[in-house]
Design an enzyme around this catalytic site. Structure first.
Site, mmCIF file in Angstrom:
data_model
loop_
_atom_site.group_PDB
_atom_site.id
_atom_site.type_symbol
_atom_site.label_atom_id
_atom_site.label_comp_id
_atom_site.label_asym_id
_atom_site.label_seq_id
_atom_site.Cartn_x
_atom_site.Cartn_y
_atom_site.Cartn_z
ATOM 1 N N CYS A 20 -29.312 76.713 82.210
ATOM 2 C CA CYS A 20 -27.967 76.223 81.919
ATOM 3 C C CYS A 20 -27.342 76.891 80.696
ATOM 4 O O CYS A 20 -28.027 77.338 79.795
ATOM 5 C CB CYS A 20 -27.969 74.732 81.624
ATOM 6 N N GLY A 46 -26.724 80.801 84.015
ATOM 7 C CA GLY A 46 -26.693 79.999 85.230
ATOM 8 C C GLY A 46 -25.566 80.453 86.125
ATOM 9 O O GLY A 46 -24.426 80.536 85.686
ATOM 10 N N ASN A 125 -28.317 71.245 78.392
ATOM 11 C CA ASN A 125 -29.137 72.439 78.612
ATOM 12 C C ASN A 125 -30.552 72.095 78.168
ATOM 13 O O ASN A 125 -30.758 71.680 77.030
ATOM 14 C CB ASN A 125 -28.583 73.611 77.794
ATOM 15 N N GLY A 126 -31.503 72.262 79.062
ATOM 16 C CA GLY A 126 -32.897 71.944 78.738
ATOM 17 C C GLY A 126 -33.530 71.194 79.887
ATOM 18 O O GLY A 126 -33.033 71.237 81.016
ATOM 19 N N TYR A 266 -35.414 87.602 76.303
ATOM 20 C CA TYR A 266 -34.724 87.820 77.571
ATOM 21 C C TYR A 266 -33.488 86.960 77.815
ATOM 22 O O TYR A 266 -32.463 87.466 78.255
ATOM 23 C CB TYR A 266 -35.733 87.601 78.717
ATOM 24 N N SER A 307 -32.275 94.485 80.996
ATOM 25 C CA SER A 307 -32.905 93.703 79.936
ATOM 26 C C SER A 307 -33.973 94.479 79.172
ATOM 27 O O SER A 307 -34.306 94.127 78.046
ATOM 28 C CB SER A 307 -33.492 92.420 80.520
ATOM 29 N N ASP A 369 -40.117 97.143 80.387
ATOM 30 C CA ASP A 369 -39.470 95.972 81.003
ATOM 31 C C ASP A 369 -39.661 94.776 80.073
ATOM 32 O O ASP A 369 -40.548 94.787 79.210
ATOM 33 C CB ASP A 369 -40.096 95.699 82.380
ATOM 34 N N CYS A 406 -42.885 77.195 82.296
ATOM 35 C CA CYS A 406 -42.052 76.522 81.286
ATOM 36 C C CYS A 406 -41.559 75.201 81.856
ATOM 37 O O CYS A 406 -41.125 75.142 83.003
ATOM 38 C CB CYS A 406 -40.851 77.395 80.948
ATOM 39 N N CYS A 466 -45.246 79.498 77.370
ATOM 40 C CA CYS A 466 -45.437 80.264 78.603
ATOM 41 C C CYS A 466 -46.389 81.443 78.381
ATOM 42 O O CYS A 466 -46.911 82.013 79.340
ATOM 43 C CB CYS A 466 -44.103 80.715 79.193
HETATM 44 S S1 SF4 Z 1 -42.321 77.733 77.546
HETATM 45 FE FE1 SF4 Z 1 -41.548 79.829 77.214
HETATM 46 S S2 SF4 Z 1 -39.546 79.891 78.197
HETATM 47 FE FE2 SF4 Z 1 -40.107 77.735 77.960
HETATM 48 S S3 SF4 Z 1 -39.198 77.084 76.046
HETATM 49 FE FE3 SF4 Z 1 -41.275 77.724 75.573
HETATM 50 S S4 SF4 Z 1 -41.112 79.928 75.058
HETATM 51 FE FE4 SF4 Z 1 -39.214 79.312 76.067
#
Ligand code: SF4
Length: 490
Positions: A20, A46, A125-126, A266, A307, A369, A406, A466
């Site tokens: 979002c 989004g 957002n979240g 990113y 990116s 990348d 995530c 993540c």
């Molecule tokens: S898990 Fe990764 S993508 Fe999700 S908030 Fe944490 S750092 Fe960001």
């Protein structure tokens, strides 16, 4: 699927997607027009749908919610005339928990609630990590949900609060919510911004003329000519009115901040400023760190556009290996290009990216990348580069291996679909059939975002779940659904 809804790209499932972007402004004529521009600048966060709510003293609250791009919907004069007033908020959405792949217009934000002291709209957002439990509780107590979105819980919690004004009801509601939230809300006279106590998702404040704006990123302030004032702090609530300006409070228990480190890698636009740093410059610095950590002899450094570009520039600068655009992106590959037939689907990544054969032929190529998620796109790009006559292909990745999903507002495949969850770096190299594959280390990434000592394992300054599997907020709903947290042995 709604006929206006853009078909997803066949290769779009190999990137993590921010879910979002939010924007709001107060104290400017025709605020909805500014919101539409702000949302347009946030479209990368989004693309499935967008919505705007405005308020005008004579006409009250008005709203419009549409599938598709902002530019295709919120540019028509006839629609924008229905959104009058000096106060408006908006939201662009990828999709939220619980409704992936089956977005309905009722899931499109902002959400609106009518309370005894007047109406309020919110854009979130979240992701709320205890939304399932909250929803069950609220339904048992009589709430009637209109959408499948976790964000709607906030409106119902506000309705149940006994506080006498909307900002206090929001505080009450958000104290019950776990997870990540940056929220922009509005009443008849107030623009409200709140960030969760960890500050996982971004939110910034801008000034435009006598008015103010709140946005996910500074690039959305730039587009309307607003001046960037500051970031909303983790755990801060701002209530903004045309008369009193910005009133700030910190209604939540203070906690060490855990801003999403992937925003630097990113999600955010490279022309945004986050944490006082240019996103572009951070990404360039990631390339510098990567070149120091994982050097390789080669003839050419190529970004995977768009990116990977700043990191490739940094890698080339640090390594002294020439930079070149070995892969060119078709900028006009709109989502509405064609309904993908099976034949088109099989063309996959070639629809969007083409190899610059004259540059690649006979060269040892380093491809930079931003991330590897499932690995499907990386493999196709490698094939294209080899087909064009490259002598060697070396992948350098500007983030550590993405091994965990995530749960804080980013769409991630299930853990078993993440390449790094099931394979070591060497196994991934063999799977992708490239000459070498290296990821930046977590310490290297922290250095690139300005933490000279790298990641302090006891108190990382960012959310990096993540990559590390260390979740700063327990994902309660997902554990109930069977998700296994990292064990001490892992
Ligand atoms: S898990 Fe990764 S993508 Fe999700 S908030 Fe944490 S750092 Fe960001």
């Amino acid at each position: 699927m709604d006929p206006q809804m853009p078909p997803a790209h066949p290769f779009d499932d190999d990137k993590l997607k921010e879910e979002c972007g939010i924007f709001g402004c107060v104290g400017v004529a025709d605020a909805a027009n500014f919101v539409a521009l702000g949302l347009h600048a946030l479209q990368h966060r989004g693309q499935e749908a967008g919505g705007i709510v405005s308020h005008d003293p004579e006409q009250g609250f008005n709203s419009a919610r549409r599938f598709g791009y902002v530019r295709d919907n919120f540019t028509s004069q006839s629609l924008m005339k229905t959104l009058p007033g000096e106060l408006a908020i908006g939201h662009v959405r990828y999709s939220t928990a619980g409704s992936k792949g089956q977005t309905q217009i009722r899931d499109v934000q902002p959400f609106f609630g009518e309370f005894s002291m007047g109406g309020a709209a919110i854009a979130h957002n979240g992701n709320i990590t205890n939304a399932d439990a909250l929803r069950r509780e609220l339904i048992e107590r009589g709430s009637i949900f209109q959408s499948s979105s976790d964000s709607e819980c906030i409106i119902h919690l506000m309705a149940r609060s006994l506080q006498r004004n909307i900002p206090s009801r929001m505080e009450d509601a958000l104290r019950r919510v776990e997870g990540a939230f940056s929220v922009i809300a509005m009443t008849r006279t107030k623009l409200i911004g709140v960030r969760d106590p960890l500050g996982v998702r971004p939110l910034v404040l801008g000034k435009i003329g006598d008015g103010y704006a709140l946005a996910s990123e500074t690039c959305a302030l730039d587009i309307i000519g607003a001046t960037f004032v500051r970031e909303i702090e983790p755990g801060e609530m701002v209530v903004i009115t045309a008369e009193k300006g910005v009133e700030s409070s910190h209604p939540f228990r203070p906690q060490p901040s855990k801003f999403c480190i992937f925003e630097h890698v990113y999600f955010s636009r490279p022309d945004s400023i986050i944490g006082g740093r240019s996103v572009y410059e951070t990404r360039r610095q990631i390339g510098v760190e990567l070149a120091r950590e994982a050097p390789v002899e080669a003839d050419l450094v190529c970004p995977v556009p768009d990116s990977g570009t700043p990191a490739a520039i940094g890698f080339a600068h640090e390594s002294g290996i020439p930079y070149g655009m070995g892969i060119v992106r078709n900028q006009y590959m709109g989502r509405t290009f064609i309904e993908p037939t099976e034949q088109i689907r099989n063309m996959g990544v070639r629809l969007k990216l083409n190899v610059n054969r004259a540059l690649i032929e006979g060269k040892r190529v380093i491809l930079v990348d931003d991330s590897v998620v499932r690995g499907t796109t990386s493999r196709k790009i490698k094939e294209m580069i080899l087909d064009a006559g490259a002598a060697e292909v070396h992948f350098r990745i500007a983030s550590p291996p993405t091994a965990w999903p995530c749960f804080y507002g980013v769409d991630t495949p299930q853990r078993e679909k993440l390449l790094a969850a099931t394979m070591s770096e060497d196994e991934m190299r063999d799977h992708l059939q490239v000459d070498s594959l290296r990821f930046i280390s977590l310490d290297g990434l922290y250095r690139a975002v300005g933490e000279a000592e790298g990641r302090n394992a006891k108190c990382p300054q960012y959310c990096d779940a993540c990559f590390s599997g260390e979740y700063p907020v327990t994902p309660a709903d997902m554990i109930e659904k069977g998700f296994k947290m990292k064990t001490a042995a892992e």
